[in-house]
Design an enzyme around this catalytic site. Structure first.
Site, PDB file in Angstrom:
ATOM      1  N   ILE A  85       0.805  -1.215   0.000  1.00  0.00           N
ATOM      2  CA  ILE A  85       0.000   0.000   0.000  1.00  0.00           C
ATOM      3  C   ILE A  85       0.843   1.272   0.000  1.00  0.00           C
ATOM      4  O   ILE A  85       0.409   2.312  -0.490  1.00  0.00           O
ATOM      5  CB  ILE A  85      -0.967  -0.008   1.209  1.00  0.00           C
ATOM      6  CG1 ILE A  85      -2.057   1.056   1.040  1.00  0.00           C
ATOM      7  CG2 ILE A  85      -0.216   0.176   2.514  1.00  0.00           C
ATOM      8  CD1 ILE A  85      -3.152   0.967   2.096  1.00  0.00           C
ATOM      9  N   ASN A 145      -4.474  -1.573  -2.179  1.00  0.00           N
ATOM     10  CA  ASN A 145      -4.963  -1.857  -0.835  1.00  0.00           C
ATOM     11  C   ASN A 145      -5.632  -3.225  -0.872  1.00  0.00           C
ATOM     12  O   ASN A 145      -6.773  -3.357  -1.304  1.00  0.00           O
ATOM     13  CB  ASN A 145      -5.958  -0.781  -0.393  1.00  0.00           C
ATOM     14  CG  ASN A 145      -6.397  -0.950   1.049  1.00  0.00           C
ATOM     15  OD1 ASN A 145      -6.229  -2.021   1.638  1.00  0.00           O
ATOM     16  ND2 ASN A 145      -6.965   0.092   1.640  1.00  0.00           N
ATOM     17  N   LEU A 171       3.260 -11.580   6.189  1.00  0.00           N
ATOM     18  CA  LEU A 171       4.491 -11.588   6.966  1.00  0.00           C
ATOM     19  C   LEU A 171       4.682 -10.250   7.666  1.00  0.00           C
ATOM     20  O   LEU A 171       4.743  -9.207   7.022  1.00  0.00           O
ATOM     21  CB  LEU A 171       5.691 -11.881   6.059  1.00  0.00           C
ATOM     22  CG  LEU A 171       5.570 -13.116   5.148  1.00  0.00           C
ATOM     23  CD1 LEU A 171       6.891 -13.374   4.436  1.00  0.00           C
ATOM     24  CD2 LEU A 171       5.116 -14.340   5.926  1.00  0.00           C
ATOM     25  N   ASP A 181       0.997  -5.113  10.100  1.00  0.00           N
ATOM     26  CA  ASP A 181       0.790  -4.058  11.098  1.00  0.00           C
ATOM     27  C   ASP A 181      -0.022  -4.633  12.256  1.00  0.00           C
ATOM     28  O   ASP A 181      -1.133  -5.131  12.056  1.00  0.00           O
ATOM     29  CB  ASP A 181       0.037  -2.901  10.450  1.00  0.00           C
ATOM     30  CG  ASP A 181      -0.039  -1.663  11.333  1.00  0.00           C
ATOM     31  OD1 ASP A 181       0.113  -1.796  12.570  1.00  0.00           O
ATOM     32  OD2 ASP A 181      -0.260  -0.566  10.798  1.00  0.00           O
TER      33      ASP A 181
END
Length: 235
Positions: free
Chosen positions: A84, A116, A136, A139
């Site tokens: 993103i 996105n 992986l 956030d």
């Protein structure tokens, strides 16, 4: 015979592409995306491959370390990185371009797009198109009010089940124990997924590469942090 490498082609330097660690997935970013998977123009991303489908997707691919490893490990499979952040995705695109120029005939099977994935994944992939999905070091969105932004949640899991073929796999890695437990809980609760026992997960050819081939994984290693991995099968 040794591989011919064009040393005149230089790889991009990350210091010129620095950006904050995470991006708000709910913000109204401007993206170009296909209205339907049939309208995805993969030939632009894989110009020398021919009419083949993408089967691996690295969601939030970061600086592309694992994506490059995927291309090397599975030279006959097409893998896409979805990122993103604009500067980070620019870096990965430039990195792949340079790798293709340095190593003629290699890295033609990997590409990166800025998008996105939380919003547009079904716009890119047909039902049961993918063999593997990778998440992986996503956030962690530590605040409880932001847990709905996590890349693993009940709504998105149904989308992942849609694009993954039966027998396909979801791979998750994080250095945050609470996030690992969250992801495992929600994926295991979904009727379309079953977690592999740790002994089977460790035997997967990608297991060691999942932990250390990405830039984030290498950073965790340097900081002597913990890493938590899980693999799930699409039923």
């Amino acid at each position: 015979m040794e591989e011919a490498i064009d040393d005149h082609v230089k790889l991009p330097q990350k210091r010129f592409y620095r950006q904050r660690a995470h991006s708000n997935p709910i913000a109204d970013h401007s993206f170009d995306y296909p209205l339907l998977p049939e309208l995805s123009n993969w030939n632009e991303l894989y110009p020398n491959i021919g009419n083949r489908q993408v089967v691996f997707a690295d969601i939030g691919c970061g600086y592309g370390g694992f994506l490059v490893t995927l291309g090397e490990t599975f030279p006959d499979k097409l893998a896409i990185g979805m990122e993103i952040r604009v500067k980070v995705s620019d870096y990965v695109m430039d990195r792949i371009k340079a790798l293709r120029q340095r190593h003629k005939g290699k890295y033609e099977n990997i590409a990166c797009i800025r998008t996105n994935a939380m919003k547009y994944l079904p716009n890119y992939f047909r039902k049961h198109q993918l063999e593997k999905l990778f998440f992986l070091y996503p956030d962690p969105h530590f605040k409880k009010a932001k847990h709905k932004w996590r890349i693993i949640n009940p709504t998105l899991l149904s989308e992942y089940a849609y694009v993954l073929r039966p027998g396909g796999k979801i791979y998750t890695v994080t250095d945050v124990r609470e996030l690992h437990e969250w992801m495992c809980k929600h994926i295991e609760e979904h009727p379309c997924f079953k977690r592999l026992p740790d002994t089977e997960a460790q035997e997967d050819i990608l297991a060691p590469k999942l932990l250390d081939s990405s830039e984030e994984g290498q950073k965790v290693t340097r900081m002597s942090g913990e890493k938590f991995m899980a693999i799930f099968t699409r039923l």
